[in-house]
Design a protein around this motif. Structure first.
Motif, mmCIF file in Angstrom:
data_model
loop_
_atom_site.group_PDB
_atom_site.id
_atom_site.type_symbol
_atom_site.label_atom_id
_atom_site.label_comp_id
_atom_site.label_asym_id
_atom_site.label_seq_id
_atom_site.Cartn_x
_atom_site.Cartn_y
_atom_site.Cartn_z
ATOM 1 N N ILE A 1 42.265 43.023 27.516
ATOM 2 C CA ILE A 1 42.908 42.617 28.951
ATOM 3 C C ILE A 1 44.394 42.925 28.960
ATOM 4 C CG2 ILE A 1 43.430 40.987 30.726
ATOM 5 C CD1 ILE A 1 41.670 39.016 29.410
ATOM 6 N N TYR A 2 44.811 43.637 29.650
ATOM 7 C CA TYR A 2 46.039 44.488 30.021
ATOM 8 C C TYR A 2 46.666 43.949 31.459
ATOM 9 C CZ TYR A 2 45.752 47.467 26.068
ATOM 10 O OH TYR A 2 45.259 48.344 25.165
ATOM 11 N N VAL A 3 48.104 43.389 31.510
ATOM 12 C CA VAL A 3 47.777 43.151 32.668
ATOM 13 C C VAL A 3 49.742 43.691 32.947
ATOM 14 C CG1 VAL A 3 49.214 41.350 34.317
ATOM 15 C CG2 VAL A 3 46.951 40.696 32.332
ATOM 16 N N ILE A 4 49.443 44.598 33.968
ATOM 17 C CA ILE A 4 50.850 45.111 34.640
ATOM 18 C C ILE A 4 51.219 44.426 36.096
ATOM 19 C CG2 ILE A 4 51.142 48.032 35.338
ATOM 20 C CD1 ILE A 4 48.785 48.273 33.725
ATOM 21 N N ASN A 5 52.737 44.176 35.398
ATOM 22 C CA ASN A 5 53.300 44.099 36.550
ATOM 23 C C ASN A 5 54.027 45.078 37.666
ATOM 24 O OD1 ASN A 5 54.451 42.042 38.494
ATOM 25 N ND2 ASN A 5 55.873 40.529 36.957
ATOM 26 N N THR A 6 54.162 45.150 38.554
ATOM 27 C CA THR A 6 54.636 46.131 38.872
ATOM 28 C C THR A 6 55.927 46.676 40.083
ATOM 29 O OG1 THR A 6 53.285 46.678 40.752
ATOM 30 C CG2 THR A 6 52.234 47.823 38.797
ATOM 31 N N CYS A 7 56.031 47.550 39.841
ATOM 32 C CA CYS A 7 57.058 47.563 41.060
ATOM 33 C C CYS A 7 57.584 48.470 42.204
ATOM 34 C CB CYS A 7 58.990 47.448 40.275
ATOM 35 S SG CYS A 7 59.998 47.919 41.119
ATOM 36 N N LYS B 1 52.189 34.780 30.703
ATOM 37 C CA LYS B 1 51.980 34.755 30.022
ATOM 38 C C LYS B 1 51.326 33.150 29.543
ATOM 39 C CE LYS B 1 54.577 38.662 27.790
ATOM 40 N NZ LYS B 1 55.909 39.241 27.020
ATOM 41 N N GLU B 2 52.741 32.281 30.081
ATOM 42 C CA GLU B 2 52.463 30.721 29.208
ATOM 43 C C GLU B 2 51.129 30.641 29.920
ATOM 44 O OE1 GLU B 2 55.914 29.107 31.344
ATOM 45 O OE2 GLU B 2 56.610 29.975 29.542
ATOM 46 N N GLN B 3 50.307 30.562 31.169
ATOM 47 C CA GLN B 3 48.874 30.516 32.120
ATOM 48 C C GLN B 3 47.868 30.963 30.751
ATOM 49 O OE1 GLN B 3 48.024 31.916 35.832
ATOM 50 N NE2 GLN B 3 49.736 31.992 36.052
ATOM 51 N N MET B 4 48.338 32.369 29.847
ATOM 52 C CA MET B 4 47.201 32.205 29.132
ATOM 53 C C MET B 4 47.168 31.802 28.124
ATOM 54 S SD MET B 4 45.751 34.191 30.869
ATOM 55 C CE MET B 4 46.035 34.030 32.250
ATOM 56 N N GLU B 5 48.174 30.735 27.322
ATOM 57 C CA GLU B 5 48.464 30.486 26.351
ATOM 58 C C GLU B 5 47.472 29.019 26.886
ATOM 59 O OE1 GLU B 5 52.035 28.944 25.553
ATOM 60 O OE2 GLU B 5 52.912 31.226 25.300
ATOM 61 N N LYS B 6 46.780 28.703 28.117
ATOM 62 C CA LYS B 6 46.030 27.442 27.909
ATOM 63 C C LYS B 6 44.811 28.023 27.286
ATOM 64 C CE LYS B 6 48.565 26.200 32.751
ATOM 65 N NZ LYS B 6 48.643 25.608 33.585
ATOM 66 N N ILE B 7 44.197 28.680 27.505
ATOM 67 C CA ILE B 7 42.988 29.419 26.837
ATOM 68 C C ILE B 7 43.514 30.253 25.390
ATOM 69 C CG2 ILE B 7 41.777 29.569 28.973
ATOM 70 C CD1 ILE B 7 41.785 32.273 29.466
ATOM 71 N N ALA B 8 44.153 29.981 24.642
ATOM 72 C CA ALA B 8 44.573 30.260 23.284
ATOM 73 C C ALA B 8 44.458 32.124 23.600
ATOM 74 C CB ALA B 8 43.960 29.835 21.994
ATOM 75 N N LEU B 9 44.922 33.253 24.610
ATOM 76 C CA LEU B 9 44.681 33.812 23.902
ATOM 77 C C LEU B 9 45.675 34.826 22.970
ATOM 78 C CD1 LEU B 9 43.598 35.199 27.450
ATOM 79 C CD2 LEU B 9 42.110 35.494 25.690
ATOM 80 N N GLN B 10 45.420 35.617 22.533
ATOM 81 C CA GLN B 10 45.792 36.195 21.551
ATOM 82 C C GLN B 10 47.289 37.463 21.988
ATOM 83 O OE1 GLN B 10 44.630 37.975 18.178
ATOM 84 N NE2 GLN B 10 46.507 38.982 17.089
ATOM 85 N N ALA C 1 47.609 32.551 40.400
ATOM 86 C CA ALA C 1 46.053 32.609 39.682
ATOM 87 C C ALA C 1 45.432 33.623 38.873
ATOM 88 C CB ALA C 1 45.086 33.031 40.940
ATOM 89 N N LEU C 2 46.285 33.908 38.136
ATOM 90 C CA LEU C 2 45.961 34.781 37.251
ATOM 91 C C LEU C 2 45.006 34.387 36.460
ATOM 92 C CD1 LEU C 2 46.001 37.569 35.679
ATOM 93 C CD2 LEU C 2 48.006 36.833 34.379
ATOM 94 N N LEU C 3 45.458 32.845 35.945
ATOM 95 C CA LEU C 3 44.574 32.530 34.773
ATOM 96 C C LEU C 3 43.036 32.403 35.647
ATOM 97 C CD1 LEU C 3 43.807 31.318 31.853
ATOM 98 C CD2 LEU C 3 44.396 29.101 32.974
ATOM 99 N N VAL D 1 46.653 44.726 37.292
ATOM 100 C CA VAL D 1 46.918 45.465 38.125
ATOM 101 C C VAL D 1 48.180 44.522 38.755
ATOM 102 C CG1 VAL D 1 48.816 47.415 39.742
ATOM 103 C CG2 VAL D 1 46.964 47.739 37.991
ATOM 104 N N THR D 2 49.357 43.755 39.406
ATOM 105 C CA THR D 2 50.488 42.911 39.765
ATOM 106 C C THR D 2 51.597 43.419 39.866
ATOM 107 O OG1 THR D 2 50.067 40.598 40.112
ATOM 108 C CG2 THR D 2 51.117 41.063 38.175
ATOM 109 N N GLY D 3 52.198 42.186 41.460
ATOM 110 C CA GLY D 3 53.675 42.709 41.649
ATOM 111 C C GLY D 3 53.430 43.509 43.244
ATOM 112 N N CYS D 4 54.834 44.553 42.976
ATOM 113 C CA CYS D 4 54.908 44.704 44.555
ATOM 114 C C CYS D 4 53.973 46.493 44.637
ATOM 115 C CB CYS D 4 56.277 45.411 44.432
ATOM 116 S SG CYS D 4 57.435 43.784 44.343
ATOM 117 N N LEU D 5 53.903 46.958 43.653
ATOM 118 C CA LEU D 5 53.198 47.801 44.566
ATOM 119 C C LEU D 5 51.481 47.431 44.516
ATOM 120 C CD1 LEU D 5 52.413 50.975 44.416
ATOM 121 C CD2 LEU D 5 51.868 50.736 41.660
#
Length: 128
Positions: free
Chosen positions: A45-51, A26-35, A108-110, A79-83
């Motif tokens: 954009i949806y980011v799903i951090n999985t287990c 989330k903090e990475q995305m603040e660099k480009i002022a996304l809401q 590297a998400l941003l 989709v990111t995370g363990c899955l």
């Protein structure tokens, strides 16, 4: 600066490490002022951090992809995370998934979003 106010939503499944990682993304995305909006809202954009600790967690991760696309069929789904780490090909094959990032790629998400999500490509030179 992103004048159009692209909306981004995050959701996290699993452990405290995933919660910490989501906050860092989330903090990475603040660099480009996304809401930043709730995952229950319509987003671009949806980011799903999985287990992947249980079969239920695996299923919930896939279900969240479908939920995101139901809210906004034109959304960009990450989709990111363990899955994503354990089964990247399976996750990439899910209808609606645009980007799969393993655990080591979360930082590297941003850069990945601004180079792959068309409306943000003009920001790529500023970010990379």
């Amino acid at each position: 600066m992103n004048e159009a106010k692209t909306k981004i939503a995050f959701t996290t499944l699993g452990c405290r490490v995933n919660q910490y990682d989501t906050q860092a993304m989330k903090e990475q995305m603040e660099k480009i002022a996304l809401q930043n909006v709730s995952f229950d809202e319509v987003a671009d954009i949806y980011v799903i951090n999985t287990c992947t600790v249980t079969a239920g967690a695996d299923s919930e991760g896939r279900q969240l992809v479908r939920r995101a696309k139901a809210k906004n069929p034109d959304s960009f789904v990450v989709v990111t995370g363990c899955l994503a780490q354990d089964r990247p090909d399976e996750i990439a094959a899910l209808q609606g998934v645009n980007l799969v990032l393993g655990n080591l790629e979360k930082s590297a998400l941003l850069q990945k979003i601004v180079t792959q999500y068309e409306p943000l490509k003009p920001l790529a030179e500023e970010v990379i």
